[in-house]
Design a protein around this motif. Structure first.
Motif, PDB file in Angstrom:
ATOM      1  N   GLN A  67       0.701  -1.243  -0.049  1.00 37.27           N
ATOM      2  CA  GLN A  67      -0.104  -0.055   0.102  1.00 37.27           C
ATOM      3  C   GLN A  67       0.800   1.189   0.031  1.00 37.27           C
ATOM      4  OE1 GLN A  67      -2.942   0.201   3.373  1.00 37.27           O
ATOM      5  NE2 GLN A  67      -3.898   1.965   2.265  1.00 37.27           N
ATOM      6  N   ASN A  70       2.592   1.793  -3.595  1.00 34.66           N
ATOM      7  CA  ASN A  70       1.689   2.008  -4.672  1.00 34.66           C
ATOM      8  C   ASN A  70       1.763   3.143  -5.279  1.00 34.66           C
ATOM      9  OD1 ASN A  70      -0.524   0.814  -6.435  1.00 34.66           O
ATOM     10  ND2 ASN A  70      -1.746   2.333  -5.242  1.00 34.66           N
ATOM     11  N   PRO A  71       1.864   4.220  -4.479  1.00 36.66           N
ATOM     12  CA  PRO A  71       1.816   5.575  -5.305  1.00 36.66           C
ATOM     13  C   PRO A  71       3.101   5.929  -6.162  1.00 36.66           C
ATOM     14  CG  PRO A  71       1.209   6.026  -2.821  1.00 36.66           C
ATOM     15  CD  PRO A  71       1.811   4.594  -3.159  1.00 36.66           C
ATOM     16  N   TYR A  72       3.920   5.043  -5.909  1.00 35.61           N
ATOM     17  CA  TYR A  72       5.333   5.272  -6.737  1.00 35.61           C
ATOM     18  C   TYR A  72       5.442   4.300  -8.213  1.00 35.61           C
ATOM     19  CZ  TYR A  72       6.165   7.668  -2.281  1.00 35.61           C
ATOM     20  OH  TYR A  72       6.043   8.226  -1.367  1.00 35.61           O
ATOM     21  N   GLY A  73       4.251   3.659  -8.160  1.00 38.72           N
ATOM     22  CA  GLY A  73       3.958   2.802  -9.437  1.00 38.72           C
ATOM     23  C   GLY A  73       4.494   1.370  -9.230  1.00 38.72           C
ATOM     24  N   ARG A 214       6.046   9.733   3.989  1.00 37.08           N
ATOM     25  CA  ARG A 214       5.508  11.168   3.880  1.00 37.08           C
ATOM     26  C   ARG A 214       6.870  12.141   3.878  1.00 37.08           C
ATOM     27  NH1 ARG A 214       0.492  11.557   8.016  1.00 37.08           N
ATOM     28  NH2 ARG A 214      -0.748   9.565   6.985  1.00 37.08           N
ATOM     29  N   GLU A 217       9.686   9.936   1.045  1.00 36.78           N
ATOM     30  CA  GLU A 217       8.950   9.176  -0.189  1.00 36.78           C
ATOM     31  C   GLU A 217       9.342   7.588  -0.298  1.00 36.78           C
ATOM     32  OE1 GLU A 217      10.172  11.975  -3.505  1.00 36.78           O
ATOM     33  OE2 GLU A 217       8.354  13.070  -3.081  1.00 36.78           O
TER      34      GLU A 217
END
Length: 263
Positions: A67, A70-73, A214, A217
């Motif tokens: 989770q 996930n924002p980093y691809g 946060r 990253e």
């Protein structure tokens, strides 16, 4: 009765290192088979080229990592997923070893054989630290090669290799953590055993995964387990110092009673 006598003789008289190895081998083999199965299963899925399938695993730790990554691809998710799958082999070897260590602790503590108890802890720490250190060296030297078994994607290999190296930094202390957790369990110290059992993958990992990404990253995700390991080592050390003092006091009390009885 004969079986019981043989077990009593083994636990109370045989060389501690021999007893630990004898009892640990079945657990190590079982854990190793499980780890290799998961490793091969992931390798097969990786050959299919399905990165989302590669990322699928049931552990809470992986779910949290997944989770957070996930924002980093997809490459970040796949790389970290591969890293966790590969790293489990080293962890399972130690967990398997400790399956043999636990009954030795329980028997000698129940028999008030403190010298053998202390010796068994010392030997277990030595053996598990060797296993963890060898695993660390291997993953530090061959992280790219390990990840490359699963994928040809250069970005996935880069993320996975960095994650493996980050996981390896404090792994030589994993044996210390697990031996202490099993020691408390064998001594019937439920609270301490519970805290140590959830510290690495829960108590410290969850806030690390929530806070670090946060600020840092993707690097925060990659090093979240390393930070959790650091705090787990600290709390394990505090518990270890305390229980060592308690056991030494118990040993002195038993020795004192024996001396009075002899006199």
């Amino acid at each position: 009765m004969e079986i019981k006598e043989k077990r009593t003789k083994m636990m109370g008289e045989e060389k501690v290192s021999k007893v630990l190895v004898k009892l640990a081998i079945p657990g190590i083999i079982a854990m190793l088979i499980n780890a290799i199965y998961n490793f091969v299963d992931t390798l097969f899925v990786g050959m299919l080229g399905n990165t989302s399938a590669m990322a699928a695993v049931s552990s809470l730790a992986f779910a949290l990592m997944n989770q957070a990554a996930n924002p980093y691809g997809d490459s970040a998710v796949a790389g970290i997923g591969i890293g966790i799958k590969a790293f489990v082999i080293g962890m399972f070897l130690i967990l398997g070893y400790n399956q043999g260590f636990q009954p030795v602790v329980g028997y000698n503590y129940g028999a008030k054989s403190y010298n053998r108890l202390f010796e068994s802890v010392k030997v277990a720490l030595k053996h598990t630290t060797i296993i963890a250190t060898v695993s660390t060296i291997f993953f530090l030297l061959f992280s790219k090669e390990v990840v490359s078994l699963f994928t040809n994607d250069r970005e996935v290999i880069m993320v996975g290799a960095r994650f493996l190296k980050a996981m390896s930094l404090l792994f030589p202390f994993f044996g210390f953590q697990q031996v202490c957790a099993v020691l408390f369990q064998g001594l019937g110290k439920g609270k301490q055993a519970f805290v140590l059992s959830i510290a690495r993958q829960g108590l410290f990992l969850v806030p690390s995964i929530i806070i670090l990404p946060r600020i840092f990253e993707l690097n925060g995700v990659i090093f979240s387990q390393t930070v959790a390991d650091f705090f787990t080592i600290l709390i394990t050390g505090i518990f270890a110092i305390k229980i060592n003092k308690e056991l030494n006091e118990e040993n002195e009390n038993i020795s004192g009673i024996d001396l009075k009885e002899v006199g």
